[in-house]
Design a protein around this motif. Structure first.
Motif, PDB file in Angstrom:
ATOM      1  N   ASN A 164       7.389   0.012 -10.244  1.00 45.77           N
ATOM      2  CA  ASN A 164       7.922   0.438  -8.955  1.00 45.77           C
ATOM      3  C   ASN A 164       8.542  -0.715  -8.174  1.00 45.77           C
ATOM      4  OD1 ASN A 164       5.467  -0.831  -8.495  1.00 45.77           O
ATOM      5  ND2 ASN A 164       5.119   0.292  -6.578  1.00 45.77           N
ATOM      6  N   LYS A 165       8.415  -1.933  -8.696  1.00 46.21           N
ATOM      7  CA  LYS A 165       8.967  -3.058  -7.960  1.00 46.21           C
ATOM      8  C   LYS A 165      10.442  -3.266  -8.275  1.00 46.21           C
ATOM      9  CE  LYS A 165       4.608  -5.538  -7.492  1.00 46.21           C
ATOM     10  NZ  LYS A 165       4.523  -5.235  -6.064  1.00 46.21           N
ATOM     11  N   ALA A 166      10.915  -2.701  -9.369  1.00 49.14           N
ATOM     12  CA  ALA A 166      12.308  -2.894  -9.758  1.00 49.14           C
ATOM     13  C   ALA A 166      13.173  -1.695  -9.401  1.00 49.14           C
ATOM     14  CB  ALA A 166      12.401  -3.167 -11.262  1.00 49.14           C
ATOM     15  N   LEU A 167      12.644  -0.816  -8.599  1.00 50.52           N
ATOM     16  CA  LEU A 167      13.400   0.389  -8.262  1.00 50.52           C
ATOM     17  C   LEU A 167      14.693   0.043  -7.523  1.00 50.52           C
ATOM     18  CD1 LEU A 167      10.622   2.830  -7.064  1.00 50.52           C
ATOM     19  CD2 LEU A 167      12.075   3.073  -9.066  1.00 50.52           C
ATOM     20  N   PRO A 168      15.829   0.498  -8.039  1.00 52.14           N
ATOM     21  CA  PRO A 168      17.114   0.222  -7.360  1.00 52.14           C
ATOM     22  C   PRO A 168      17.294   1.167  -6.181  1.00 52.14           C
ATOM     23  CG  PRO A 168      17.519   1.538  -9.311  1.00 52.14           C
ATOM     24  CD  PRO A 168      16.027   1.279  -9.278  1.00 52.14           C
ATOM     25  N   PHE A 169      16.603   0.897  -5.097  1.00 51.67           N
ATOM     26  CA  PHE A 169      16.618   1.808  -3.946  1.00 51.67           C
ATOM     27  C   PHE A 169      18.030   1.997  -3.421  1.00 51.67           C
ATOM     28  CE2 PHE A 169      13.306   3.843  -1.557  1.00 51.67           C
ATOM     29  CZ  PHE A 169      13.942   4.298  -0.421  1.00 51.67           C
ATOM     30  N   SER A 170      18.886   0.989  -3.600  1.00 58.16           N
ATOM     31  CA  SER A 170      20.253   1.107  -3.104  1.00 58.16           C
ATOM     32  C   SER A 170      21.024   2.186  -3.850  1.00 58.16           C
ATOM     33  CB  SER A 170      20.985  -0.226  -3.231  1.00 58.16           C
ATOM     34  OG  SER A 170      21.018  -0.639  -4.582  1.00 58.16           O
ATOM     35  N   ASP A 171      20.565   2.569  -5.071  1.00 58.65           N
ATOM     36  CA  ASP A 171      21.237   3.651  -5.777  1.00 58.65           C
ATOM     37  C   ASP A 171      21.126   4.960  -5.017  1.00 58.65           C
ATOM     38  OD1 ASP A 171      21.849   1.877  -7.695  1.00 58.65           O
ATOM     39  OD2 ASP A 171      20.338   2.558  -9.141  1.00 58.65           O
ATOM     40  N   PHE A 172      20.056   5.108  -4.236  1.00 56.40           N
ATOM     41  CA  PHE A 172      19.839   6.344  -3.508  1.00 56.40           C
ATOM     42  C   PHE A 172      20.382   6.274  -2.078  1.00 56.40           C
ATOM     43  CE2 PHE A 172      16.425   5.617  -6.535  1.00 56.40           C
ATOM     44  CZ  PHE A 172      16.685   6.651  -7.414  1.00 56.40           C
ATOM     45  N   LYS A 173      20.693   5.085  -1.652  1.00 52.30           N
ATOM     46  CA  LYS A 173      21.309   4.928  -0.331  1.00 52.30           C
ATOM     47  C   LYS A 173      22.192   3.691  -0.357  1.00 52.30           C
ATOM     48  CE  LYS A 173      22.109   6.193   3.852  1.00 52.30           C
ATOM     49  NZ  LYS A 173      22.930   7.353   4.113  1.00 52.30           N
ATOM     50  N   GLY A 174      23.258   3.792  -1.141  1.00 51.45           N
ATOM     51  CA  GLY A 174      24.101   2.636  -1.383  1.00 51.45           C
ATOM     52  C   GLY A 174      24.699   2.033  -0.138  1.00 51.45           C
ATOM     53  N   LYS A 175      24.930   2.856   0.856  1.00 54.31           N
ATOM     54  CA  LYS A 175      25.574   2.333   2.064  1.00 54.31           C
ATOM     55  C   LYS A 175      24.695   1.348   2.811  1.00 54.31           C
ATOM     56  CE  LYS A 175      26.625   6.291   3.901  1.00 54.31           C
ATOM     57  NZ  LYS A 175      27.153   7.255   4.879  1.00 54.31           N
ATOM     58  N   GLN A 176      23.394   1.355   2.505  1.00 57.18           N
ATOM     59  CA  GLN A 176      22.496   0.457   3.199  1.00 57.18           C
ATOM     60  C   GLN A 176      22.372  -0.895   2.486  1.00 57.18           C
ATOM     61  OE1 GLN A 176      21.362   1.243   6.055  1.00 57.18           O
ATOM     62  NE2 GLN A 176      22.012   3.359   6.052  1.00 57.18           N
ATOM     63  N   VAL A 221      11.675   4.718   5.203  1.00 56.79           N
ATOM     64  CA  VAL A 221      11.313   5.614   4.104  1.00 56.79           C
ATOM     65  C   VAL A 221      10.525   4.838   3.059  1.00 56.79           C
ATOM     66  CG1 VAL A 221      13.282   7.140   4.449  1.00 56.79           C
ATOM     67  CG2 VAL A 221      13.519   5.167   2.951  1.00 56.79           C
ATOM     68  N   SER A 222       9.623   5.550   2.383  1.00 53.66           N
ATOM     69  CA  SER A 222       8.792   4.957   1.335  1.00 53.66           C
ATOM     70  C   SER A 222       8.920   5.780   0.064  1.00 53.66           C
ATOM     71  CB  SER A 222       7.327   4.897   1.764  1.00 53.66           C
ATOM     72  OG  SER A 222       7.158   4.052   2.882  1.00 53.66           O
ATOM     73  N   LEU A 223       8.978   5.071  -1.041  1.00 61.84           N
ATOM     74  CA  LEU A 223       9.098   5.715  -2.346  1.00 61.84           C
ATOM     75  C   LEU A 223       7.759   5.659  -3.065  1.00 61.84           C
ATOM     76  CD1 LEU A 223      10.974   7.017  -4.411  1.00 61.84           C
ATOM     77  CD2 LEU A 223      11.551   4.731  -5.217  1.00 61.84           C
ATOM     78  N   SER A 224       7.252   6.830  -3.413  1.00 55.38           N
ATOM     79  CA  SER A 224       5.979   6.912  -4.128  1.00 55.38           C
ATOM     80  C   SER A 224       6.133   7.874  -5.300  1.00 55.38           C
ATOM     81  CB  SER A 224       4.871   7.389  -3.185  1.00 55.38           C
ATOM     82  OG  SER A 224       5.118   8.724  -2.759  1.00 55.38           O
ATOM     83  N   SER A 254       0.812  -1.218   0.000  1.00 56.65           N
ATOM     84  CA  SER A 254       0.000   0.000   0.000  1.00 56.65           C
ATOM     85  C   SER A 254       0.842   1.264   0.000  1.00 56.65           C
ATOM     86  CB  SER A 254      -0.917   0.014   1.236  1.00 56.65           C
ATOM     87  OG  SER A 254      -0.133   0.042   2.423  1.00 56.65           O
ATOM     88  N   GLN A 255       2.110   1.140   0.315  1.00 55.80           N
ATOM     89  CA  GLN A 255       2.938   2.330   0.415  1.00 55.80           C
ATOM     90  C   GLN A 255       4.020   2.394  -0.661  1.00 55.80           C
ATOM     91  OE1 GLN A 255       2.621   4.874   2.534  1.00 55.80           O
ATOM     92  NE2 GLN A 255       0.819   3.971   3.490  1.00 55.80           N
ATOM     93  N   GLY A 256       3.953   1.544  -1.676  1.00 53.19           N
ATOM     94  CA  GLY A 256       4.996   1.546  -2.676  1.00 53.19           C
ATOM     95  C   GLY A 256       6.218   0.820  -2.149  1.00 53.19           C
ATOM     96  N   TYR A 257       7.379   1.315  -2.520  1.00 45.64           N
ATOM     97  CA  TYR A 257       8.635   0.676  -2.123  1.00 45.64           C
ATOM     98  C   TYR A 257       9.073   1.259  -0.783  1.00 45.64           C
ATOM     99  CZ  TYR A 257      13.109  -1.615  -2.792  1.00 45.64           C
ATOM    100  OH  TYR A 257      14.206  -2.434  -2.656  1.00 45.64           O
ATOM    101  N   THR A 258       9.213   0.410   0.232  1.00 43.96           N
ATOM    102  CA  THR A 258       9.560   0.858   1.577  1.00 43.96           C
ATOM    103  C   THR A 258      10.833   0.169   2.030  1.00 43.96           C
ATOM    104  OG1 THR A 258       7.229   1.165   2.106  1.00 43.96           O
ATOM    105  CG2 THR A 258       8.760   1.077   3.952  1.00 43.96           C
ATOM    106  N   LYS A 259      11.669   0.915   2.733  1.00 42.54           N
ATOM    107  CA  LYS A 259      12.951   0.377   3.174  1.00 42.54           C
ATOM    108  C   LYS A 259      13.313   0.963   4.528  1.00 42.54           C
ATOM    109  CE  LYS A 259      17.614  -0.547   1.433  1.00 42.54           C
ATOM    110  NZ  LYS A 259      17.433  -1.997   1.254  1.00 42.54           N
ATOM    111  N   LEU A 260      13.990   0.137   5.340  1.00 38.82           N
ATOM    112  CA  LEU A 260      14.495   0.592   6.631  1.00 38.82           C
ATOM    113  C   LEU A 260      15.969   0.918   6.478  1.00 38.82           C
ATOM    114  CD1 LEU A 260      13.490   0.861   9.668  1.00 38.82           C
ATOM    115  CD2 LEU A 260      14.760  -1.255  10.044  1.00 38.82           C
ATOM    116  N   LEU A 261      16.347   2.123   6.828  1.00 41.56           N
ATOM    117  CA  LEU A 261      17.734   2.567   6.738  1.00 41.56           C
ATOM    118  C   LEU A 261      18.306   2.728   8.139  1.00 41.56           C
ATOM    119  CD1 LEU A 261      17.314   5.383   4.052  1.00 41.56           C
ATOM    120  CD2 LEU A 261      17.727   2.940   3.690  1.00 41.56           C
ATOM    121  N   PHE A 262      19.541   2.297   8.320  1.00 39.50           N
ATOM    122  CA  PHE A 262      20.205   2.445   9.618  1.00 39.50           C
ATOM    123  C   PHE A 262      21.677   2.701   9.385  1.00 39.50           C
ATOM    124  CE2 PHE A 262      22.294   0.553  13.458  1.00 39.50           C
ATOM    125  CZ  PHE A 262      21.835   1.481  14.363  1.00 39.50           C
TER     126      PHE A 262
END
Length: 573
Positions: A475-487, A377-380, A344-352
């Motif tokens: 939205n399922k193939a979004l390379p979220f690590s490109d925006f926060k590679g350290k995670q 964080v959630s990507l929409s 329901s929220q698109g692509y969601t990830k926990l960053l630490f």
């Protein structure tokens, strides 16, 4: 050390039984000058070799150990030297590493420039894999490790083996002197806080099973307060149980990586995680552990008299200093999971992420600032929303680590952009305020701002790419690590495999005109220094009727001494 086997520098190698390759290579790489620190360096490297040989890693190349270059560098991180500049010491350590580049090693007395690796290895003092590994004595293997009580000259040492015994000891009548009792695990804190008060009662918590237990379940990991920091690191790194979420494993791994930057290896082997938190609570110690655990909503169990309670770490740190009858029992680190429905929220990830700035990256250096940030964080289509976050800061000149709640509240449920980040930084500037008398307050504040910027800004770097992905409807193939590679979970081990020191080559131009002056020749006595057998002036006992001299200030410059008068009743001895 009761029930332990101790290996000294002389036990590793000596002039009578033969020197160990560690000591010979230290000598050949000119890694000893005054020699005061050299025995400790050799023992630290020896310990790292022994631990590496016990691992299940593949067999190393002939002549090398299972040690890696980063591990060789870290092995002496807790040893301080004021003579050599560390380059030759590190080079001597790296000769044992299976992945060492021989070309990176500096000037030594074993080989000449241009010789091939095979010749270099052949000329090194030979090291055989597994040879010389210390063996635990048989007579100690069957000895049950148990606490013991001791009394000596009105001093008492108690080692309770249960919580019931501990409670009885805490209830002992101490009305005459409430501060005469000290509860310890390894008592490493006295290296930082000198004991100005004489304690006549010590209570050792190491033999209480409830304080040394480690429990794992789907809710998280519970670590007993008497567990050493090294054991806690090992537990967090090996948290691969199926009941743990991927987000939880990420948090555990990051916590362990940060803890490896605290103190030194041999100190972490003795110091307890509970003792570190107690110093932070009672004495406002600039604890890294308190800061990083605060960001993940850790809880603590406390025993006070007959009452046991579980409270949040934030409340624990904010309470008045606990009295001598209160004992920290355990720390509970929750297993984090995504709190929203991903569908329901698109692509969601926990960053630490954790941060630390200190005079040295690792080893015996207190931080100027430490921080830990956890965010979901959630990507929409509208951008990246920060659902919720935990932002903690410590060691910047405050009594204890804090959560920047006003910044958290401002950022929560907001789409991230440069304006939001700018406003968050402005709020942070009035939140992280060092107390009066704190050294370098402006620098510490700038670190806090820089850490937060480093954590959030990568999410804002490529807004055009985010839009293009959404325009494609995938939205399922979004390379979220490109925006926060350290995670990226694939990059979690970067601190393990990256070297601490930059690669360099040492070039020395030798002249034949004054040969052998300038030749790399071993210093006479370097191996004796490495084995701890060298004799210094302070080691020589003073002979009888020895005259001691000392420089003093004179009130009369350029004067002649006509005579010396002693005060009446003073001794001439």
């Amino acid at each position: 050390v009761n029930g332990c086997s101790i290996t000294t520098a002389e036990g590793i190698g000596n002039s009578k039984d033969g020197f160990h390759p560690i000591q010979e290579r230290f000598s050949g790489f000119h890694a000893s000058q005054c020699g005061y620190c050299t025995p400790g360096m050799c023992v630290s490297l020896y310990s790292a070799l022994v631990n590496a040989e016990k691992s299940d890693r593949p067999e190393p190349r002939p002549g090398f150990s299972k040690l890696t270059v980063p591990e060789a560098e870290k092995s002496i991180a807790g040893n301080l030297c004021r003579c050599t500049g560390y380059r030759p010491i590190v080079d001597a350590c790296k000769t044992f590493a299976t992945d060492v580049d021989m070309e990176d090693l500096g000037l030594n007395s074993f080989w000449r420039k241009g010789e091939c690796d095979e010749v270099k290895l052949r000329r090194l003092p030979p090291y055989s894999h597994g040879n010389g590994t210390c063996v635990f004595p048989e007579f100690l293997k069957n000895k049950t490790k148990a606490g013991f009580n001791m009394e000596s000259e009105a001093c008492y040492w108690y080692s309770p083996v249960s919580l019931q015994q501990l409670q009885r000891l805490l209830q002992m009548d101490d009305e005459n002197n409430e501060t005469s009792r000290k509860i310890v695990v390894s008592n490493t804190g006295m290296g930082y806080y000198k004991e100005l008060i004489r304690f006549n009662k010590y209570i050792d918590l190491r033999y209480i099973p409830e304080l040394s237990i480690i429990k794992k379940d789907h809710t998280g990991i519970e670590i007993g307060a008497a567990v050493t920091i090294s054991k806690a690191i090992e537990t967090l790194k090996e948290a691969n149980e199926p009941q743990f979420s991927q987000e939880g494993k990420l948090v555990f791994k990051k916590l362990a990586d940060h803890m490896e930057k605290i103190a030194s290896g041999f100190l972490r082997n003795s110091a307890s995680i509970g003792g570190n938190l107690m110093m932070a609570q009672r004495k406002h110690f600039p604890s890294d552990i308190a800061t990083i655990l605060l960001s993940v909503d850790a809880m603590v169990d406390i025993l006070t008299d007959q009452r046991q309670e579980s409270i949040m770490l934030e409340e624990f740190l904010g309470r008045p200093p606990l009295d001598s009858k209160s004992v920290l029992l355990a720390i509970k680190i929750p297993c984090w999971r995504l709190s929203v429905d991903i569908s329901s929220q698109g692509y969601t990830k926990l960053l630490f992420e954790t941060y630390r700035a200190a005079p040295r990256p690792i080893g015996n250096a207190l931080p100027y600032m430490n921080s830990a940030f956890l965010a979901e964080v959630s990507l929409s289509k509208a951008g990246i929303m920060l659902n919720h976050c935990r932002l903690t800061f410590g060691a910047y000149g405050t009594k204890h680590a804090i959560r920047a709640r006003n910044v958290e509240e401002f950022l929560s449920a907001k789409f991230l952009n440069t304006s939001v980040l700018y406003e968050a930084i402005k709020i942070l500037e009035i939140t992280v305020v060092p107390e009066d008398g704190t050294s370098h307050p402006a620098y510490r504040l700038s670190l806090a701002i820089g850490f937060l910027f480093d954590f959030l800004y990568p999410l804002l770097e490529n807004p055009s790419e985010i839009s293009s992905f959404w325009s494609d409807g995938d939205n399922k193939a979004l390379p979220f690590s490109d925006f926060k590679g350290k995670q990226d979970s694939n990059q979690l081990d970067q601190t393990k495999f990256s070297t601490l020191l930059s690669s360099a080559k040492q070039v020395v131009q030798l002249s034949e005109e004054y040969n052998p002056v300038g030749e790399p020749i071993k210093k006479v006595g370097a191996t004796l220094q490495a084995s701890g057998e060298a004799v210094y002036v302070d080691d020589i006992p003073s002979p009888s009727n020895c005259l001691h001299g000392a420089f003093i200030y004179s009130t009369e410059p350029l004067a002649w001494v006509k005579g010396i008068e002693f005060k009446p009743g003073s001794s001439l001895d």
